[in-house]
Design a protein around this motif. Sequence first.
Motif, short mmCIF file in Angstrom:
data_model
loop_
_atom_site.label_atom_id
_atom_site.label_comp_id
_atom_site.label_asym_id
_atom_site.label_seq_id
_atom_site.Cartn_x
_atom_site.Cartn_y
_atom_site.Cartn_z
N SER B 24 13.00 -0.84 -11.48
CA SER B 24 11.67 -0.73 -10.86
C SER B 24 11.62 -1.49 -9.56
N SER B 28 10.95 0.12 -5.96
CA SER B 28 9.76 -0.34 -5.25
C SER B 28 10.12 -0.89 -3.88
N GLY B 31 10.98 2.08 -1.62
CA GLY B 31 9.75 2.77 -1.24
C GLY B 31 8.91 1.91 -0.31
N GLY B 32 8.82 0.62 -0.64
CA GLY B 32 8.01 -0.30 0.14
C GLY B 32 8.50 -0.44 1.56
N TRP B 35 7.62 2.75 3.47
CA TRP B 35 6.17 2.77 3.63
C TRP B 35 5.76 1.77 4.72
N THR B 36 6.27 0.52 4.62
CA THR B 36 5.94 -0.50 5.61
C THR B 36 6.38 -0.07 7.00
N ILE B 39 3.87 2.23 8.38
CA ILE B 39 2.60 1.57 8.74
C ILE B 39 2.76 0.78 10.04
N GLU B 40 3.87 0.03 10.14
CA GLU B 40 4.07 -0.78 11.34
C GLU B 40 4.16 0.11 12.57
N ALA B 42 2.80 3.09 12.91
CA ALA B 42 1.48 3.66 13.19
C ALA B 42 0.57 2.62 13.85
N LYS B 43 0.70 1.35 13.41
CA LYS B 43 -0.15 0.29 13.94
C LYS B 43 0.13 0.01 15.41
N PRO B 89 -3.22 5.32 14.48
CA PRO B 89 -3.44 4.91 13.09
C PRO B 89 -4.38 5.90 12.39
#
Lengths: 273, 274
Positions: B24, B28, B31-32, B35-36, B39-40, B42-43, B89
């Motif tokens: 797990s 995780s 995936g994390g 994903w991060t 996000i970074e 896009a930010k 974003p």
Amino acid sequence: MITNIFKKYRFLLLRRVSQLGILALYFSANAYGFKVLTGTLSSSLLFSTVPLSDPFAVMQMFAAGAVLGADALIGALIVFIFYATVGGRAFCSWVCPINMVTDLANWLRRVLLLDKVERKVWLGRSVRYKVLILSLILSAITGVAAFEIVSPISMLHRGIVFGMGMGGAAVLSIFLFDLFAVKNGWCGHICPLGAFYSLSSKVSILRVKHNQPNCTLCMKCKDVCPEKQILSLIGKESGDVSSGECTNCGRCIEVCDDDALSFGIRNYINKNG
Amino acid sequence: MSNLNSKKPVITKRRKFLSTMAQSVGLSVLGGMVWTGYIEEAKSAPLILRPPGAKSEPDFLRMCIKCGQCAEACPYDTLRMAKPGDNKPMGTPFFIPRDVPCYMCTDIPCVPVCPTGALDEDSVSVVTEGEKVLDINRSKMGIAVVDEESCIAFWGIQCDACHRACPLMDEAIVLEFKRNERTGKHAFLIPKVMGDVCTGCGLCERACVTEKAAIFVLPHEVAQGKVGDRYIKGWDANDEKRLNDVSTDVTTQTKRSELAPQDYLNSEEVLFDN
């Protein structure tokens, strides 16, 4: 004949009316200034007075370190309390626009008999709870509500209200994933919002009830149920479908030919009632 | 003992638990990371103009719930919600002044509807006689910047389109008169943006007559430098106040600082060491 069809699909039809009606209200607030429900599913204003907010979005924003205004907090509380005490996980099957996409994929799977021929891709039902925890952790790390920024639910919903852009690609990918990769893959395995409502609706009172003596073990209910692990009591014992993972979609009730399933209020007093 | 001797390895409950946990965690983390990363990425879209009263960009991203009520309240459809493919974003409101600028409504309908406070009413209000009144002129959406190469006023052609379009004419954009040496008998009417007054509404950018606007609004973080504590306007009593907050215990630390001055000034080795 017509009444029979209506009886077999009564909850499905009502759900589509609810889903499309809510979309239409949001859309017409933006497009025509018909202000019954303004905003989007993330946060909205009902009749220009009652704030409503997505409690999971607010939770992520807390994790991201935001100090939020009162309207967002009150709105989240109203929505949370409604689902936690009454509606259960009804958001998923009565409100969420992605449900129409994944239901279509699921229906096509049944028509094309994909379940019978497809190679199994394993994905646990508990993955969604891990995605839920992950989205809170990542919100804290990045300082942005992590699921909200990738959520295909809001992409589709905002897309309908404000214009789609490339959002269709995300919706299409969920459709194809549900159709060809994993049955109920998105809503039943991955979506952290569904996971959130599963956890928050553990004690809600609107429940599907099973009347075991009427059951003929035809298993039609398990065929249509998007979360069939919750129907473990079918044919074994009477009682409530007590799992929070039940979306209260009512499909099991309408496909049952033997009056063995119905909606009811959770029985807290007599466990076997 | 018989267990140890048999060829089949023992799968204990603990082993099973630990390996499931590790699995797990592994998934995780993978995936994390992805994903991060997204996000970074896009930010980090810096060229984005937010609605009036928006908090600083990091706080705004933290607080915006992406409900679109500001965009719905805007009577000019200035505000748009970032769609997939806009490379902004996702789901946050922004505007492109060359398409539709902010028309500076005096009742600022977009700000009070914000449920989270990502658009801060206080930042676009003034208190007069104990009463809070909205004042759009206090908004700081961005700052207009002039490209002197492509602005035809700098060529000597008379154009004051931006100056006239400015809702704070002669305050946010002033015209500077300079002698045109080339002709010897004309004047340059040069637009100058007053950074502390400019709201970043973009009406100037919208009005600019060149093919691509020669005056355009940029976010403050992009367009503005920062002097810091080391320089002040000594002739300006107000500016000198900045010195009040300056911390004096910042000193430069080098290898030499380890010794007292009399030590290193008397030691050739340390003095000429690199």
